[in-house]
Design a protein around this motif. Sequence first.
Motif, PDB file in Angstrom:
ATOM      1  N   ALA A  87      25.789   2.537  84.527  1.00 33.19           N
ATOM      2  CA  ALA A  87      25.687   3.465  83.475  1.00 33.19           C
ATOM      3  C   ALA A  87      23.846   3.710  83.664  1.00 33.19           C
ATOM      4  O   ALA A  87      23.523   3.594  84.076  1.00 33.19           O
ATOM      5  CB  ALA A  87      26.017   2.363  82.425  1.00 33.19           C
ATOM      6  N   ARG A 221      26.989   5.142  69.976  1.00 28.70           N
ATOM      7  CA  ARG A 221      27.103   5.741  70.266  1.00 28.70           C
ATOM      8  C   ARG A 221      28.800   4.748  70.966  1.00 28.70           C
ATOM      9  O   ARG A 221      29.444   5.054  71.075  1.00 28.70           O
ATOM     10  CB  ARG A 221      27.253   5.648  71.777  1.00 28.70           C
ATOM     11  N   TRP A 222      28.369   3.138  71.238  1.00 26.25           N
ATOM     12  CA  TRP A 222      29.293   2.050  70.819  1.00 26.25           C
ATOM     13  C   TRP A 222      29.669   1.417  69.656  1.00 26.25           C
ATOM     14  O   TRP A 222      30.996   1.763  70.122  1.00 26.25           O
ATOM     15  CB  TRP A 222      29.004   0.845  71.964  1.00 26.25           C
ATOM     16  N   LEU A 244      27.739   8.666  76.295  1.00 29.55           N
ATOM     17  CA  LEU A 244      28.327   7.749  77.065  1.00 29.55           C
ATOM     18  C   LEU A 244      28.153   7.962  78.525  1.00 29.55           C
ATOM     19  O   LEU A 244      28.603   9.128  78.783  1.00 29.55           O
ATOM     20  CB  LEU A 244      30.058   8.276  76.628  1.00 29.55           C
ATOM     21  N   SER A 245      27.865   7.423  79.614  1.00 27.86           N
ATOM     22  CA  SER A 245      27.913   7.093  81.333  1.00 27.86           C
ATOM     23  C   SER A 245      28.451   6.729  81.921  1.00 27.86           C
ATOM     24  O   SER A 245      28.604   5.976  82.119  1.00 27.86           O
ATOM     25  CB  SER A 245      26.302   6.992  81.514  1.00 27.86           C
ATOM     26  N   GLU A 248      35.195   5.053  81.285  1.00 29.42           N
ATOM     27  CA  GLU A 248      35.181   3.691  80.695  1.00 29.42           C
ATOM     28  C   GLU A 248      34.413   3.782  79.571  1.00 29.42           C
ATOM     29  O   GLU A 248      35.309   3.064  78.578  1.00 29.42           O
ATOM     30  CB  GLU A 248      35.020   2.529  81.327  1.00 29.42           C
ATOM     31  N   GLN A 249      33.364   4.238  78.820  1.00 29.96           N
ATOM     32  CA  GLN A 249      33.099   4.014  77.362  1.00 29.96           C
ATOM     33  C   GLN A 249      33.689   5.126  76.866  1.00 29.96           C
ATOM     34  O   GLN A 249      33.452   4.350  75.845  1.00 29.96           O
ATOM     35  CB  GLN A 249      31.293   4.542  78.083  1.00 29.96           C
ATOM     36  N   TYR A 250      34.402   6.004  76.731  1.00 27.95           N
ATOM     37  CA  TYR A 250      35.627   6.844  75.420  1.00 27.95           C
ATOM     38  C   TYR A 250      36.463   5.523  75.815  1.00 27.95           C
ATOM     39  O   TYR A 250      36.731   5.758  74.203  1.00 27.95           O
ATOM     40  CB  TYR A 250      35.384   8.047  76.898  1.00 27.95           C
ATOM     41  N   ARG A 251      37.270   5.514  76.043  1.00 28.34           N
ATOM     42  CA  ARG A 251      38.576   4.676  75.824  1.00 28.34           C
ATOM     43  C   ARG A 251      38.044   3.621  74.464  1.00 28.34           C
ATOM     44  O   ARG A 251      39.065   3.971  73.681  1.00 28.34           O
ATOM     45  CB  ARG A 251      37.920   3.524  76.969  1.00 28.34           C
TER      46      ARG A 251
END
Length: 385
Positions: A87, A221-222, A244-245, A248-251
């Motif tokens: 990340a 962002r989270w 989002l790097s 998996e961070q989009y889920r």
Amino acid sequence: MKITGYRCIRSYHDWGRPVGDVNGFVESGITEVPIVVIETDAGITGYGTGSHEGIDRVFPALEGQDPLAVTTLYDRMLARVFKAGHAGATFGGIGTLDMALWDIKAKAAGQPLWRLLGGGDRFVAGYASGLDIALSDEQLAKFYHEMGNRGFRSGKLKGGRDVEDDIRRLGIVSDALARDSTRPALMLDANESWNLKQAVRYVSRVEEVHDLTWIEEPLRRWDAAGNARLSASIRAAVATGENLSGLEQYRPLLDANAVDIVQAAAVWGITNFLRVSIAAHSRDLPMSPVGLTANAGVAHAAAAIPNHLSAEVQDLGAPFGTTVDAEYADGGIVLGEEPGVGLIVDEAKILAEGQKSASWLIPQGPHVRPSRAGLRLVAEPSDAR
């Protein structure tokens, strides 16, 4: 064909204007452009732009490998930093190498990348984005008039500090883009500067005057729960994802229905963009790539996905010593026929000029979050202009 080595060079982009957002700006309008060169034993060279961060750590995953196995090599790079994590800035280095690999693959096939990826049309719809927080009203109008002359009918304003100021400036953008449209699409980018209730109040006020197409990065962002609540409270779509790097961070955001327009930064590379696009498509969500000015390869990828909405076009120029095989016309990017990602680099010219370091990461720049972001009770005078 085998990968034999890499080189890092550093060019720069002269925007001709201050560039930044609500968090800060670069007054000089000059920013660095890291370039990575991947060499092969077949004499085919691949170019990637974006970041030099972590490349020395991940390149051993590529050395001696077949560069045509791009997606396999992408996962090898991720695995190389398994414990430390990929990340953040390291993800930019991986994305830059990834762009260079796709460049090699398309050059070996003798095709522009958009065609190799299955795109049937070289046109990529776009919107104008001036990174314009520090521009005067007159400069703002001039930039968007120029983009309107290129057929752009939508524009994104950087704002988020003073709602009445943003309402006025959105009107300037709308008027400047009205040449080919009586109702240009308007977007506002707050760059993670609000908390939830600030965002609801701010956007609701803007929507009393303007039909806002989307609000970009209104919250951190989270913040899946917050973005979901915001989306349900306003008419405008919530667009987020550029910082989002990793897929998996989009889920969490996708699972919470917290994003209406899925974004991915061009600096994170082509493979990441394609994978995020598939995830978005599985939810019937559109994709919008961010920051294509120095990352030409993602425009080719955008031409090949079924759910592309509009790509951010920030400038009509190219970094020093480079040429991009594309034109800006008809409100978008018209990709060329040059094999590869369409990035032509004159290394001798860059080296003769002297490699410049002009970082975005200066204290007053947009990549450093102010200490009071999201914690202001009332609008404060902006020091951007």
